[in-house]
Design an enzyme around this catalytic site. Structure first.
Site, mmCIF file in Angstrom:
data_model
loop_
_atom_site.group_PDB
_atom_site.id
_atom_site.type_symbol
_atom_site.label_atom_id
_atom_site.label_comp_id
_atom_site.label_asym_id
_atom_site.label_seq_id
_atom_site.Cartn_x
_atom_site.Cartn_y
_atom_site.Cartn_z
ATOM 1 N N HIS A 202 0.755 -1.294 0.023
ATOM 2 C CA HIS A 202 0.022 0.041 0.021
ATOM 3 C C HIS A 202 0.715 1.240 -0.094
ATOM 4 O O HIS A 202 0.427 2.114 0.693
ATOM 5 C CB HIS A 202 -0.957 -0.029 1.320
ATOM 6 C CG HIS A 202 -2.112 -1.000 1.187
ATOM 7 N ND1 HIS A 202 -2.368 -1.601 0.004
ATOM 8 C CD2 HIS A 202 -2.977 -1.523 2.073
ATOM 9 C CE1 HIS A 202 -3.556 -2.276 0.044
ATOM 10 N NE2 HIS A 202 -3.820 -2.525 1.581
ATOM 11 N N HIS B 127 -9.468 2.694 0.085
ATOM 12 C CA HIS B 127 -9.630 1.620 1.116
ATOM 13 C C HIS B 127 -10.756 1.912 2.139
ATOM 14 O O HIS B 127 -10.643 1.380 3.270
ATOM 15 C CB HIS B 127 -8.287 1.567 1.783
ATOM 16 C CG HIS B 127 -7.981 0.174 2.313
ATOM 17 N ND1 HIS B 127 -8.785 -0.650 3.124
ATOM 18 C CD2 HIS B 127 -6.949 -0.642 1.785
ATOM 19 C CE1 HIS B 127 -7.986 -1.775 3.354
ATOM 20 N NE2 HIS B 127 -7.041 -1.839 2.576
ATOM 21 N N GLU C 257 -11.937 -2.670 -3.011
ATOM 22 C CA GLU C 257 -10.818 -1.596 -3.480
ATOM 23 C C GLU C 257 -10.623 -1.920 -4.822
ATOM 24 O O GLU C 257 -9.896 -2.943 -5.501
ATOM 25 C CB GLU C 257 -9.629 -2.076 -2.808
ATOM 26 C CG GLU C 257 -9.594 -2.028 -1.088
ATOM 27 C CD GLU C 257 -8.695 -2.792 -0.748
ATOM 28 O OE1 GLU C 257 -7.566 -2.966 -1.154
ATOM 29 O OE2 GLU C 257 -8.808 -3.631 0.369
HETATM 30 C C1 G6D Z 1 -4.137 -6.704 5.592
HETATM 31 O O1 G6D Z 1 -3.982 -8.264 3.687
HETATM 32 C C2 G6D Z 1 -4.594 -7.109 4.119
HETATM 33 C C3 G6D Z 1 -4.799 -6.122 3.258
HETATM 34 O O2 G6D Z 1 -5.359 -6.636 2.068
HETATM 35 C C4 G6D Z 1 -5.630 -5.101 3.719
HETATM 36 O O3 G6D Z 1 -5.408 -3.912 2.803
HETATM 37 C C5 G6D Z 1 -4.613 -4.629 4.947
HETATM 38 O O4 G6D Z 1 -4.612 -5.400 5.949
HETATM 39 C C6 G6D Z 1 -5.346 -3.264 5.522
HETATM 40 O O5 G6D Z 1 -2.574 -6.424 5.464
#
Ligand code: G6D
Length: 348
Positions: free
Chosen positions: A105, A179, A313
């Site tokens: 991210h 998100h 998302e």
């Molecule tokens: C965890 O694996 C999930 C991700 O997909 C999510 O975006 C994140 O938490 C907030 O890492």
């Protein structure tokens, strides 16, 4: 229609401002210029009461201490990039390893943790927030000076549109999403296990044990990943399917959309009657059912726990840089990146 503006917090001598878009139906969307975070979306249910349908906080400290990207814009590259590196034209770029040795991210100081410049635009039938940010060459390890624009627009049909635009002075990568964790029960009265999701998707990406795509594209047929006729989220949290178990007893998977801008994502809460239709220009959507949402803090008075929110998302594919068969996240020098997702709220 009107826009309310108020101070939300101070951050290193900079003011964080909250903007609330209100339409003539009474729907409200509140966002702050820190991470373009959507802190509230208030919509009616069948009996007329207006309640908040997203996970969020009322202080910046809570976002910085507890938030797993609640409501935030995510980039430069949403999702995981294996081993936190990618190669472009023979040059290997090393990114922040912020998730089990991989990049997640956009890194430690991604788009979700910077203050964007905000402007309000008022039209006859819609009101908009326009956020801009210059991500400098080398930020979080990414090449290119990247000028980003994110626009939040609310109209009088209870439709909320998010659009993105990005231009870089060097070849780079870009895969942006929002998100937000939705919970249509209203003010977190229930979790999302009894929400019904319908997805026009016949294929999804297989993940490895570190939640990195293996490169395999699997059919949803005869699995808890088949949402084409509608399915309750709890089918996946109670499932023995190896991919549901691997994701932490739920979903955390990218789905390939079979159709675009045609009612392709549909979330419904029978108890309240609230419905959310999402339509997008993006090739895929990551379905995350907050399996890893930690306990130990309060979300506006509700104790945090798994399955309190559902993320849809819309985006390209995680780790696409290491899988040439996936749609590309490469952005050429001076190429204009555009993406649009509309969230349509109603009830029955
Ligand atoms: C965890 O694996 C999930 C991700 O997909 C999510 O975006 C994140 O938490 C907030 O890492």
């Amino acid at each position: 229609m009107r826009v309310l503006k108020e101070k939300f917090a101070e951050q290193n001598g900079q003011t964080v401002t909250a903007y609330t878009l209100v339409n003539d139906q009474g729907m409200e969307v509140t966002a702050i210029d820190y991470g373009c975070i959507i802190t509230k979306i208030i919509v009616p249910e069948r009996n007329g009461s207006f309640e908040n349908v997203v996970l969020g906080f009322d202080t910046l400290e809570e976002y910085q201490q507890h938030s797993p990207y609640f409501g935030a814009v995510v980039g430069r590259h949403a999702g995981r990039i294996a081993n936190a590196e990618f190669t472009l034209d023979g040059t290997t770029y090393h990114l922040e390893k912020n998730n089990n040795g991989h990049h997640l991210h956009g890194g430690l100081q991604g788009f979700d943790k910077v203050i964007w410049k905000a402007d309000v635009k008022e039209e006859k039938e819609s009101i908009s927030l326009e956020f801009k940010y210059l991500s400098k060459d080398g930020e979080e390890g990414y090449p290119g000076n990247l000028n980003m624009k994110v626009v939040y627009e609310l109209n009088n049909q209870n439709e909320f549109k998010v659009s993105y635009e990005g231009v870089s002075d060097q070849k780079t990568v870009l895969n942006v999403t929002n998100h937000t964790y939705f919970n249509l029960s209203g003010n977190l009265k229930e979790d999302i296990l009894n929400h019904t999701l319908t997805l026009k998707s016949s294929r999804f990406l297989e993940l490895d044990k570190e939640l990195i795509p293996t490169g395999e594209i699997l059919s949803v047929d005869s699995t808890p990943f088949d949402f084409r006729s509608g399915r309750k989220i709890k089918d996946g949290t109670e499932s023995a399917h190896p991919q549901n178990i691997l994701a932490g007893n739920g979903y955390d998977h990218p789905f390939l959309l079979d159709e675009h801008q045609n009612n392709e994502i549909h979330l419904y809460d029978k108890e309240s009657g609230r419905k959310l239709i999402i339509e997008t220009t993006e090739p895929g959507v990551v379905l995350y059912t907050s399996n890893q949402l930690e306990a130990g803090f309060s979300i506006r008075g509700t104790a945090s726990r798994e399955y309190l929110g559902i993320c849809l998302e819309t985006q390209g594919f995680p780790d696409s840089l290491n899988h040439p068969q996936f749609p590309s996240a490469i952005l050429e020098k001076d190429e204009v990146y555009t993406s649009e997702t509309v969230y349509k709220f109603s009830f029955n």
